[in-house]
Write a protein that holds these residues in place. Structure first.
Motif, PDB file in Angstrom:
ATOM      1  N   PRO A  93       0.820  -1.216   0.000  1.00  0.00           N
ATOM      2  CA  PRO A  93       0.000   0.000   0.000  1.00  0.00           C
ATOM      3  C   PRO A  93       0.854   1.266   0.000  1.00  0.00           C
ATOM      4  N   GLN A  94       0.287   2.339  -0.519  1.00  0.00           N
ATOM      5  CA  GLN A  94       0.969   3.626  -0.586  1.00  0.00           C
ATOM      6  C   GLN A  94       0.458   4.535   0.534  1.00  0.00           C
ATOM      7  N   GLY A  95       1.386   5.022   1.355  1.00  0.00           N
ATOM      8  CA  GLY A  95       1.005   5.938   2.421  1.00  0.00           C
ATOM      9  C   GLY A  95       0.761   7.342   1.892  1.00  0.00           C
ATOM     10  N   LEU A  96       0.060   8.148   2.665  1.00  0.00           N
ATOM     11  CA  LEU A  96      -0.152   9.549   2.315  1.00  0.00           C
ATOM     12  C   LEU A  96       1.057  10.358   2.773  1.00  0.00           C
ATOM     13  N   ASP A  97       1.424  11.357   1.968  1.00  0.00           N
ATOM     14  CA  ASP A  97       2.590  12.189   2.292  1.00  0.00           C
ATOM     15  C   ASP A  97       3.826  11.323   2.504  1.00  0.00           C
ATOM     16  N   ALA A  98       3.917  10.236   1.733  1.00  0.00           N
ATOM     17  CA  ALA A  98       5.071   9.324   1.748  1.00  0.00           C
ATOM     18  C   ALA A  98       5.331   8.723   3.118  1.00  0.00           C
ATOM     19  N   GLY A  99       4.279   8.561   3.906  1.00  0.00           N
ATOM     20  CA  GLY A  99       4.460   7.985   5.237  1.00  0.00           C
ATOM     21  C   GLY A  99       3.178   7.420   5.802  1.00  0.00           C
ATOM     22  N   TRP A 100       3.215   7.138   7.102  1.00  0.00           N
ATOM     23  CA  TRP A 100       2.094   6.492   7.773  1.00  0.00           C
ATOM     24  C   TRP A 100       1.781   7.204   9.089  1.00  0.00           C
ATOM     25  N   ALA A 101       1.434   8.490   8.988  1.00  0.00           N
ATOM     26  CA  ALA A 101       1.083   9.226  10.197  1.00  0.00           C
ATOM     27  C   ALA A 101      -0.173   8.674  10.848  1.00  0.00           C
ATOM     28  N   ASN A 102      -1.050   8.056  10.029  1.00  0.00           N
ATOM     29  CA  ASN A 102      -2.274   7.414  10.542  1.00  0.00           C
ATOM     30  C   ASN A 102      -3.131   8.384  11.345  1.00  0.00           C
ATOM     31  N   SER A 103      -3.193   9.616  10.911  1.00  0.00           N
ATOM     32  CA  SER A 103      -3.982  10.629  11.620  1.00  0.00           C
ATOM     33  C   SER A 103      -5.445  10.217  11.688  1.00  0.00           C
ATOM     34  N   GLY A 104      -5.991  10.193  12.893  1.00  0.00           N
ATOM     35  CA  GLY A 104      -7.379   9.796  13.070  1.00  0.00           C
ATOM     36  C   GLY A 104      -7.670   8.385  12.601  1.00  0.00           C
TER      37      GLY A 104
ATOM     38  N   ALA B 288       1.424  -8.678   8.211  1.00  0.00           N
ATOM     39  CA  ALA B 288       1.900  -7.331   7.889  1.00  0.00           C
ATOM     40  C   ALA B 288       3.321  -7.144   8.400  1.00  0.00           C
ATOM     41  N   THR B 289       4.145  -6.542   7.569  1.00  0.00           N
ATOM     42  CA  THR B 289       5.499  -6.192   7.955  1.00  0.00           C
ATOM     43  C   THR B 289       5.834  -4.840   7.353  1.00  0.00           C
ATOM     44  N   GLY B 290       6.897  -4.221   7.839  1.00  0.00           N
ATOM     45  CA  GLY B 290       7.306  -2.934   7.302  1.00  0.00           C
ATOM     46  C   GLY B 290       8.544  -2.441   8.029  1.00  0.00           C
ATOM     47  N   PHE B 291       9.253  -1.529   7.387  1.00  0.00           N
ATOM     48  CA  PHE B 291      10.497  -0.999   7.938  1.00  0.00           C
ATOM     49  C   PHE B 291      10.339   0.472   8.312  1.00  0.00           C
ATOM     50  N   SER B 292      10.896   0.877   9.458  1.00  0.00           N
ATOM     51  CA  SER B 292      10.918   2.261   9.913  1.00  0.00           C
ATOM     52  C   SER B 292       9.474   2.768  10.088  1.00  0.00           C
ATOM     53  N   PHE B 293       9.054   3.759   9.299  1.00  0.00           N
ATOM     54  CA  PHE B 293       7.664   4.222   9.417  1.00  0.00           C
ATOM     55  C   PHE B 293       6.706   3.072   9.109  1.00  0.00           C
ATOM     56  N   GLY B 294       7.112   2.184   8.184  1.00  0.00           N
ATOM     57  CA  GLY B 294       6.300   1.004   7.903  1.00  0.00           C
ATOM     58  C   GLY B 294       6.249   0.053   9.078  1.00  0.00           C
ATOM     59  N   GLY B 295       7.336  -0.015   9.856  1.00  0.00           N
ATOM     60  CA  GLY B 295       7.327  -0.813  11.075  1.00  0.00           C
ATOM     61  C   GLY B 295       6.390  -0.229  12.107  1.00  0.00           C
ATOM     62  N   MET B 296       6.342   1.093  12.158  1.00  0.00           N
ATOM     63  CA  MET B 296       5.424   1.767  13.078  1.00  0.00           C
ATOM     64  C   MET B 296       3.972   1.484  12.700  1.00  0.00           C
ATOM     65  N   MET B 297       3.696   1.512  11.388  1.00  0.00           N
ATOM     66  CA  MET B 297       2.337   1.218  10.942  1.00  0.00           C
ATOM     67  C   MET B 297       2.016  -0.251  11.160  1.00  0.00           C
ATOM     68  N   SER B 298       3.014  -1.120  11.056  1.00  0.00           N
ATOM     69  CA  SER B 298       2.786  -2.536  11.368  1.00  0.00           C
ATOM     70  C   SER B 298       2.332  -2.694  12.809  1.00  0.00           C
ATOM     71  N   ASN B 299       2.938  -1.937  13.718  1.00  0.00           N
ATOM     72  CA  ASN B 299       2.517  -1.973  15.113  1.00  0.00           C
ATOM     73  C   ASN B 299       1.089  -1.465  15.275  1.00  0.00           C
ATOM     74  N   ALA B 300       0.750  -0.385  14.563  1.00  0.00           N
ATOM     75  CA  ALA B 300      -0.616   0.140  14.633  1.00  0.00           C
ATOM     76  C   ALA B 300      -1.618  -0.902  14.146  1.00  0.00           C
ATOM     77  N   VAL B 301      -1.248  -1.623  13.088  1.00  0.00           N
ATOM     78  CA  VAL B 301      -2.092  -2.708  12.580  1.00  0.00           C
ATOM     79  C   VAL B 301      -2.275  -3.775  13.653  1.00  0.00           C
ATOM     80  N   GLY B 302      -1.177  -4.137  14.317  1.00  0.00           N
ATOM     81  CA  GLY B 302      -1.263  -5.148  15.367  1.00  0.00           C
ATOM     82  C   GLY B 302      -2.126  -4.718  16.531  1.00  0.00           C
ATOM     83  N   CYS B 303      -2.112  -3.426  16.821  1.00  0.00           N
ATOM     84  CA  CYS B 303      -2.913  -2.922  17.938  1.00  0.00           C
ATOM     85  C   CYS B 303      -4.407  -2.956  17.652  1.00  0.00           C
ATOM     86  N   GLN B 304      -4.800  -2.759  16.388  1.00  0.00           N
ATOM     87  CA  GLN B 304      -6.214  -2.565  16.076  1.00  0.00           C
ATOM     88  C   GLN B 304      -6.823  -3.552  15.092  1.00  0.00           C
TER      89      GLN B 304
END
Length: 304
Positions: free
Chosen positions: A142-153, A180-196
């Motif tokens: 998947p493609q993040g917004l603004d080249a990242g995964w801020a996951n705002s709201g 799901a896996t990911g590196f750096s910001f993608g790793g952070m989003m992987s954690n968010a996925v795991g949480c929810q």
């Protein structure tokens, strides 16, 4: 091939890390990248006009998704979907010998800050996993917004739910084996996925991640394997430990560990049934996945 990674836009980044940049080291010979470009494949591009209207992903209820047994409604290539009124995109990679009657596991690869979906599927073969799976998995970038995964709201959580649902309706997948896996910001989003998203994702493998993309409350649990270097100067080792500790608590694990694999990883004992937590902490490597990460990740995913 040098890429620049930044934590400047991380939503929950401590102020000391804002604006910090790191240049990717010349490690193209590392085992993580061997065979990366081979087999990445291409294919037709499709958009939402030819895909089923996504509905909210549901908890796994069987070994085959609704997209099984019928001709594929999606082809390898860039897909489009609307989430929260915004057009989002993701790359779908089907096996070269796709079988409509085979329920494939799904592996989601989340890009780093400043990276893109195309980096994940063309440059390093989904963090080295695609060469290991061969024709036995479906891959999503998947493609993040603004080249990242801020996951705002939780906007990115909703996007990923819609993406998974669209794929499950369009091709044959095993709803009980979504990873799901990911590196750096993608790793952070992987954690968010795991949480929810434990209702639709079975396990996560954050690489050099943290909880800076958020960690919403959910009663659903996932299995998790973490990788982090002690000398990471972009996402501190302690931030990776914080993420690990969150999942240890969520999965009711004890502090007792036993070695696992061949690369210094340890598995925590006493975790909730079928929800193991593995920690691969290593002394050196900086902000970069080690050569062994793909092997350990796949071995972990293969347990489910």
């Amino acid at each position: 091939m040098n890429q620049i990674f930044s934590t400047a836009a991380f939503r929950h980044t401590p102020a000391t890390w804002l604006g910090q940049l790191i240049s990717i080291r010349q490690v193209m010979g590392a085992a993580l990248l061997v065979g990366a470009l081979a087999g990445c494949g291409g294919g037709s591009t499709s958009d939402s006009s030819s895909t089923p209207t996504p509905t909210p992903a549901q908890p796994p209820s069987g070994a085959a998704s609704t997209g099984c047994a019928s001709a594929a409604k999606l082809l390898t290539g860039l897909q489009s979907i609307t989430s929260d009124g915004t057009q989002r995109s993701y790359w779908l990679e089907l096996p070269a010998e796709y079988d409509r009657n085979k329920a494939y596991p799904v592996v989601i690869g989340l890009h780093w800050r400043g990276g893109s979906a195309s980096d994940v599927y063309t440059w390093n073969g989904f963090f080295g996993l695609k060469p290991l799976y061969g024709n036995n998995a479906i891959f999503l970038a998947p493609q993040g917004l603004d080249a990242g995964w801020a996951n705002s709201g939780d906007r990115d959580i909703r996007f990923l739910r819609s993406m998974i649902s669209q794929v499950q309706q369009g091709v044959c997948t095993d709803p009980q084996r979504v990873f799901a896996t990911g590196f750096s910001f993608g790793g952070m989003m992987s954690n968010a996925v795991g949480c929810q998203m434990g209702d639709v994702v079975r396990a996560i493998a954050p690489l050099s991640g943290s909880l800076w993309s958020g960690c919403g409350t959910s009663s659903n649990r996932v299995a998790a394997i973490f990788d982090h270097a002690m000398d990471d100067n972009v996402v501190p080792y302690s931030a990776g430990e914080d993420a690990r500790n969150t999942f240890l608590a969520r999965n009711s694990c004890s502090a007792t560990t036993v070695p696992i694999g061949n690369n210094g990883c340890v598995e925590y004992q006493g975790c909730s049934a079928d929800k193991p937590v593995v920690w691969c902490g290593h002394a050196t490597g900086g902000h970069w996945p080690p050569a062994f990460s793909a092997t350990e990740t796949k071995a972990f995913f293969d347990r489910f």
